[in-house]
Design a protein around this motif. Structure first.
Motif, PDB file in Angstrom:
ATOM      1  N   ASP A  47      -9.005  -1.296  -5.001  1.00 23.59           N
ATOM      2  CA  ASP A  47      -8.011  -2.010  -3.973  1.00 23.59           C
ATOM      3  C   ASP A  47      -7.309  -0.959  -3.519  1.00 23.59           C
ATOM      4  OD1 ASP A  47      -6.497  -3.399  -2.927  1.00 23.59           O
ATOM      5  OD2 ASP A  47      -5.924  -4.957  -4.548  1.00 23.59           O
ATOM      6  N   TRP A  48      -7.690  -0.397  -2.164  1.00 26.09           N
ATOM      7  CA  TRP A  48      -7.118   0.558  -1.470  1.00 26.09           C
ATOM      8  C   TRP A  48      -5.826   0.037  -0.895  1.00 26.09           C
ATOM      9  CZ3 TRP A  48      -8.765   5.116  -1.539  1.00 26.09           C
ATOM     10  CH2 TRP A  48     -10.052   5.461  -2.049  1.00 26.09           C
ATOM     11  N   VAL A  49      -5.526  -1.237  -0.836  1.00 24.64           N
ATOM     12  CA  VAL A  49      -4.114  -1.747  -0.345  1.00 24.64           C
ATOM     13  C   VAL A  49      -3.200  -1.403  -1.304  1.00 24.64           C
ATOM     14  CG1 VAL A  49      -2.844  -3.671   0.427  1.00 24.64           C
ATOM     15  CG2 VAL A  49      -5.002  -3.534   1.171  1.00 24.64           C
ATOM     16  N   ALA A  50      -3.729  -1.660  -2.762  1.00 25.78           N
ATOM     17  CA  ALA A  50      -2.766  -1.555  -4.009  1.00 25.78           C
ATOM     18  C   ALA A  50      -2.387  -0.073  -3.954  1.00 25.78           C
ATOM     19  CB  ALA A  50      -3.367  -2.053  -5.223  1.00 25.78           C
ATOM     20  N   ILE A  51      -3.350   0.879  -3.896  1.00 29.27           N
ATOM     21  CA  ILE A  51      -3.023   2.075  -4.126  1.00 29.27           C
ATOM     22  C   ILE A  51      -2.538   3.085  -2.801  1.00 29.27           C
ATOM     23  CG2 ILE A  51      -4.704   2.209  -5.738  1.00 29.27           C
ATOM     24  CD1 ILE A  51      -6.589   3.739  -4.103  1.00 29.27           C
ATOM     25  N   ALA A  52      -2.366   2.176  -1.736  1.00 26.97           N
ATOM     26  CA  ALA A  52      -1.909   2.805  -0.499  1.00 26.97           C
ATOM     27  C   ALA A  52      -0.487   3.732  -0.646  1.00 26.97           C
ATOM     28  CB  ALA A  52      -1.923   1.928   0.407  1.00 26.97           C
ATOM     29  N   PRO A  53       0.347   3.429  -1.232  1.00 20.89           N
ATOM     30  CA  PRO A  53       1.825   4.014  -1.100  1.00 20.89           C
ATOM     31  C   PRO A  53       1.505   5.485  -1.777  1.00 20.89           C
ATOM     32  CG  PRO A  53       2.198   1.907  -1.915  1.00 20.89           C
ATOM     33  CD  PRO A  53       0.718   1.935  -1.599  1.00 20.89           C
ATOM     34  N   PRO A  54       0.960   5.883  -3.064  1.00 25.34           N
ATOM     35  CA  PRO A  54       0.909   7.062  -3.254  1.00 25.34           C
ATOM     36  C   PRO A  54      -0.427   7.796  -2.731  1.00 25.34           C
ATOM     37  CG  PRO A  54       0.087   5.659  -4.976  1.00 25.34           C
ATOM     38  CD  PRO A  54       0.772   4.881  -4.009  1.00 25.34           C
ATOM     39  N   THR A  55      -1.293   7.297  -2.163  1.00 28.48           N
ATOM     40  CA  THR A  55      -2.255   7.910  -1.685  1.00 28.48           C
ATOM     41  C   THR A  55      -1.848   8.419  -0.273  1.00 28.48           C
ATOM     42  OG1 THR A  55      -3.814   6.580  -2.795  1.00 28.48           O
ATOM     43  CG2 THR A  55      -4.729   7.639  -0.831  1.00 28.48           C
ATOM     44  N   LEU A  56      -1.156   7.557   0.391  1.00 24.59           N
ATOM     45  CA  LEU A  56      -0.649   7.944   1.780  1.00 24.59           C
ATOM     46  C   LEU A  56       0.129   9.128   1.793  1.00 24.59           C
ATOM     47  CD1 LEU A  56      -0.664   7.546   4.862  1.00 24.59           C
ATOM     48  CD2 LEU A  56       1.243   5.766   4.322  1.00 24.59           C
ATOM     49  N   VAL A  57       1.069   9.160   0.853  1.00 27.13           N
ATOM     50  CA  VAL A  57       2.143  10.352   0.849  1.00 27.13           C
ATOM     51  C   VAL A  57       1.346  11.840   0.238  1.00 27.13           C
ATOM     52  CG1 VAL A  57       4.003  11.264  -0.814  1.00 27.13           C
ATOM     53  CG2 VAL A  57       3.919   8.768  -0.067  1.00 27.13           C
ATOM     54  N   ALA A  58       0.127  11.409  -0.535  1.00 31.94           N
ATOM     55  CA  ALA A  58      -0.557  12.690  -1.147  1.00 31.94           C
ATOM     56  C   ALA A  58      -1.267  13.078   0.153  1.00 31.94           C
ATOM     57  CB  ALA A  58      -1.498  12.352  -1.989  1.00 31.94           C
ATOM     58  N   SER A 159       4.014  16.032  -2.706  1.00 28.75           N
ATOM     59  CA  SER A 159       3.123  16.171  -3.863  1.00 28.75           C
ATOM     60  C   SER A 159       3.778  15.539  -5.153  1.00 28.75           C
ATOM     61  CB  SER A 159       2.883  17.567  -4.359  1.00 28.75           C
ATOM     62  OG  SER A 159       1.676  17.849  -3.271  1.00 28.75           O
ATOM     63  N   SER A 160       5.231  15.815  -5.227  1.00 23.22           N
ATOM     64  CA  SER A 160       5.943  15.107  -6.381  1.00 23.22           C
ATOM     65  C   SER A 160       6.353  14.001  -6.100  1.00 23.22           C
ATOM     66  CB  SER A 160       7.430  15.888  -6.392  1.00 23.22           C
ATOM     67  OG  SER A 160       8.030  15.698  -7.465  1.00 23.22           O
ATOM     68  N   ALA A 161       6.691  13.520  -4.907  1.00 23.98           N
ATOM     69  CA  ALA A 161       6.744  11.991  -4.489  1.00 23.98           C
ATOM     70  C   ALA A 161       5.483  11.228  -4.682  1.00 23.98           C
ATOM     71  CB  ALA A 161       7.136  11.947  -3.069  1.00 23.98           C
ATOM     72  N   SER A 184       6.240  16.208 -11.777  1.00 23.67           N
ATOM     73  CA  SER A 184       7.089  17.247 -12.266  1.00 23.67           C
ATOM     74  C   SER A 184       6.653  18.742 -11.966  1.00 23.67           C
ATOM     75  CB  SER A 184       7.001  17.328 -13.848  1.00 23.67           C
ATOM     76  OG  SER A 184       7.649  16.064 -14.456  1.00 23.67           O
ATOM     77  N   LEU A 185       5.520  19.008 -11.835  1.00 21.91           N
ATOM     78  CA  LEU A 185       4.881  20.393 -11.556  1.00 21.91           C
ATOM     79  C   LEU A 185       5.598  21.070 -10.274  1.00 21.91           C
ATOM     80  CD1 LEU A 185       1.374  20.403 -13.128  1.00 21.91           C
ATOM     81  CD2 LEU A 185       3.451  21.521 -14.125  1.00 21.91           C
ATOM     82  N   PRO A 186       5.479  20.252  -9.163  1.00 25.19           N
ATOM     83  CA  PRO A 186       6.001  20.568  -7.853  1.00 25.19           C
ATOM     84  C   PRO A 186       7.616  20.827  -7.882  1.00 25.19           C
ATOM     85  CG  PRO A 186       4.327  18.950  -7.688  1.00 25.19           C
ATOM     86  CD  PRO A 186       4.710  18.865  -9.110  1.00 25.19           C
ATOM     87  N   ALA A 187       8.173  20.041  -8.825  1.00 19.78           N
ATOM     88  CA  ALA A 187       9.480  20.217  -8.813  1.00 19.78           C
ATOM     89  C   ALA A 187      10.068  21.432  -9.420  1.00 19.78           C
ATOM     90  CB  ALA A 187      10.004  19.075  -9.772  1.00 19.78           C
ATOM     91  N   PHE A 188       9.327  21.891 -10.120  1.00 22.21           N
ATOM     92  CA  PHE A 188       9.652  23.331 -10.841  1.00 22.21           C
ATOM     93  C   PHE A 188       9.642  24.466  -9.517  1.00 22.21           C
ATOM     94  CE2 PHE A 188       6.817  22.391 -14.653  1.00 22.21           C
ATOM     95  CZ  PHE A 188       7.718  21.218 -15.182  1.00 22.21           C
ATOM     96  N   ALA A 189       8.707  24.545  -8.843  1.00 26.33           N
ATOM     97  CA  ALA A 189       8.713  25.319  -7.639  1.00 26.33           C
ATOM     98  C   ALA A 189       9.718  24.913  -6.602  1.00 26.33           C
ATOM     99  CB  ALA A 189       7.261  25.010  -6.896  1.00 26.33           C
ATOM    100  N   LEU A 190      10.196  23.482  -6.212  1.00 22.22           N
ATOM    101  CA  LEU A 190      11.143  23.229  -5.527  1.00 22.22           C
ATOM    102  C   LEU A 190      12.497  23.998  -5.811  1.00 22.22           C
ATOM    103  CD1 LEU A 190      10.365  19.460  -4.717  1.00 22.22           C
ATOM    104  CD2 LEU A 190      10.188  21.426  -3.054  1.00 22.22           C
TER     105      LEU A 190
END
Length: 538
Positions: A47-58, A159-161, A184-190
């Protein structure tokens, strides 16, 4: 036998044997041999509509990283606007999901066990996460232009978002842990992205070590739970824990306890909060704002999912533990913040860090209450988290404005802010009163009443008393800081040059304005957020 004969025999299938003599005549079906069972449909319909929010950010994060390789230095600000546009578009993708009835990546044998569910709880947390990331991006636009590497910063933030937006929809432990680490992992670098800054490197190291410890403990707990139940899906774990064999009971309880400890690190619950003050002070200011809201939401979301959805039958294990953690966390955070505000030279960001620890204690109260009440108390945590996100990000936005003229960002630097920036000072005063729960910050008061009611309704009177005492303690340091805003500025010594007032960038002004308007709207019309307190989310 030749190779050709072997091939022919294999193609012909197994030899036909005569049916057993049972007194009934053999039928054509018997003589034809056993028939193959129909193959199960293992193809997942996504269901691409359901997974759209995190997918679009990535996807936007990857696009920004690639674009950074080809853009000249003078065009790097385009990356900031691309990230802001991507986060705004991700927020827009929540609109088609408002019914809260979509799931995907479900088991074919058990359609009710899904790995991704876009229910009302998911949508509320995704709104918080993506909105918080968008405001962080507004705070960061000028910072990446002058101080931080733009491409790396925006890729890490997006990536973190994306991981944080995936986590509330996760309904199996594997997806939950992966989403937690992606957040969490990108937050270390941030945190450590200020190159050459010793405090930034030290903050990143402390954050990394504490988070890695939390992850190790969480994975150990998850492995114990899987060994005891044989499944990773949260709904299936809930069913299996009701009937765990006696010899696996201790293993299951240990798994539940270790999983809770791992998420307690992520939520900065005492005594696992030691990394918070130094991390917030050493990190770039927008990153500290991001961690105080989105990072905290990630931890609490995971805690809600594993307790209320996966481990309800072990409420006698996690309920008392979370109640004690809530009382300890709010007390440690508020008492430490009270000590800081008495020192004029102390960092405002460090005070906000201790304040966030105290607020974490309030957020734990409804989750603990869910163990003692048949009513769904988790909605109170969601309502409080949404309110806290708006006003806390607003306080950090004002801190970013002050930091442009006073990089040390001390409490004393806010003295006389009303004389130089009256609108900014009024906004900061409003945010602090919201955090304290005083008018005109009515939404802060309503949110605290909702959390207080959850404790009383669950029979946790002692926890409600502890919360009441801590609210009074918090009033002291919030009001002291508010009073500093309206005091007369310090006189400029003879011969000294008065500090030059710099015009705040448009993106920074927009962040202050959006959070102030959001807080005012919620104070005047709190029903949309407080409705979660009375809604059954699971």
């Amino acid at each position: 036998m030749t190779a050709a004969a072997v091939t022919a025999a294999a193609a012909a299938g197994p030899p036909v044997t005569a049916p057993a003599v049972t007194g009934a005549p053999a039928t054509a079906a018997d003589l034809a041999g056993p028939t193959a069972a129909p193959a199960a449909d293992v193809v997942q319909a996504v269901d691409w509509v359901a997974i759209a929010p995190p997918t679009l950010v990535a996807v936007v994060g990857l696009a920004v990283l690639v674009a950074d390789l080809f853009l000249p230095a003078r065009r790097k600000p385009v990356l900031a606007w691309a990230a802001i546009a991507g986060l705004a578009a991700a927020l827009a993708t929540l609109v088609p999901l408002r019914a809260g009835d979509r799931s995907t990546f479900c088991l074919t044998a058990a359609p009710g066990a899904c790995s991704y569910t876009a229910d009302h709880f998911t949508l509320a947390i995704q709104l918080l996460v993506l909105g918080g990331a968008l405001l962080t991006a507004l705070l960061s636009a000028t910072l990446t232009r002058d101080e931080l590497p733009a491409g790396e910063y925006w890729f890490l933030l997006l990536s973190s978002a994306a991981g944080a937006a995936l986590l509330p929809a996760s309904r199996d432990l594997a997806t939950l842990v992966v989403a937690l680490e992606v957040a969490s992992l990108p937050a270390f670098a941030l945190v450590g992205l200020k190159r050459g800054d010793r405090m930034s490197g030290e903050a990143a190291l402390k954050f990394f070590l504490s988070s890695v410890t939390a992850t190790a403990v969480t994975l150990l707990g998850v492995s114990f739970v899987y060994a005891a139940t044989g499944t990773l899906h949260l709904t299936e774990i809930s069913a299996q824990l009701d009937d765990v064999p006696a010899q696996l009971g201790t293993l299951a309880k240990a798994g539940v306890a270790l999983t809770l400890v791992g998420f307690a690190f992520k939520t900065a619950a005492a005594p696992f909060h030691f990394w918070v003050p130094d991390t917030y002070v050493g990190a770039p200011l927008p990153v500290a704002a991001y961690l105080s809201v989105v990072g905290k939401a990630v931890g609490f979301t995971g805690l809600v999912l594993v307790t209320v959805v996966a481990f309800p039958s072990y409420a006698d294990v996690w309920g008392p533990a979370l109640a004690v953690l809530a009382a300890l966390t709010m007390t440690v955070g508020n008492v430490a913040a009270l000590r800081q505000v008495s020192t004029r030279a102390f960092s405002a960001v460090r005070l906000l860090a201790w304040s966030s620890v105290g607020q974490a204690g309030y957020l734990l109260v409804p989750i603990a209450a869910a163990a003692y009440s048949s009513d769904d108390q988790v909605g109170a945590t969601v309502a409080y988290a949404l309110v806290y996100a708006v006003v806390n990000l607003g306080a950090f936005a004002v801190a970013a404005v002050v930091a442009r003229t006073h990089p040390a960002n001390r409490i004393a630097d806010y003295r006389g802010l009303y004389a130089s920036r009256p609108v900014t000072a009024l906004a900061m005063g409003f945010f602090l009163l919201c955090l304290a729960g005083l008018p005109p910050g009515v939404i802060g008061l309503f949110a605290k009443v909702v959390v207080f009611s959850a404790a009383v309704d669950a029979g946790l009177g002692w926890l409600a008393v502890v919360m009441g005492v801590n609210v009074v303690i918090a009033l002291v340091y919030y009001l002291r800081w508010t009073a500093v805003l309206f005091r007369a500025p310090d006189a400029v010594p003879d011969g000294a040059q008065a500090p030059v007032r710099h015009r705040a960038p448009a993106t920074l002004t927009a962040a202050v304005a959006l959070t102030a308007v959001g807080g005012l709207l919620l104070s005047g019309y709190p029903q949309p957020v407080l409705r979660f307190a009375a809604t059954t989310l699971f």
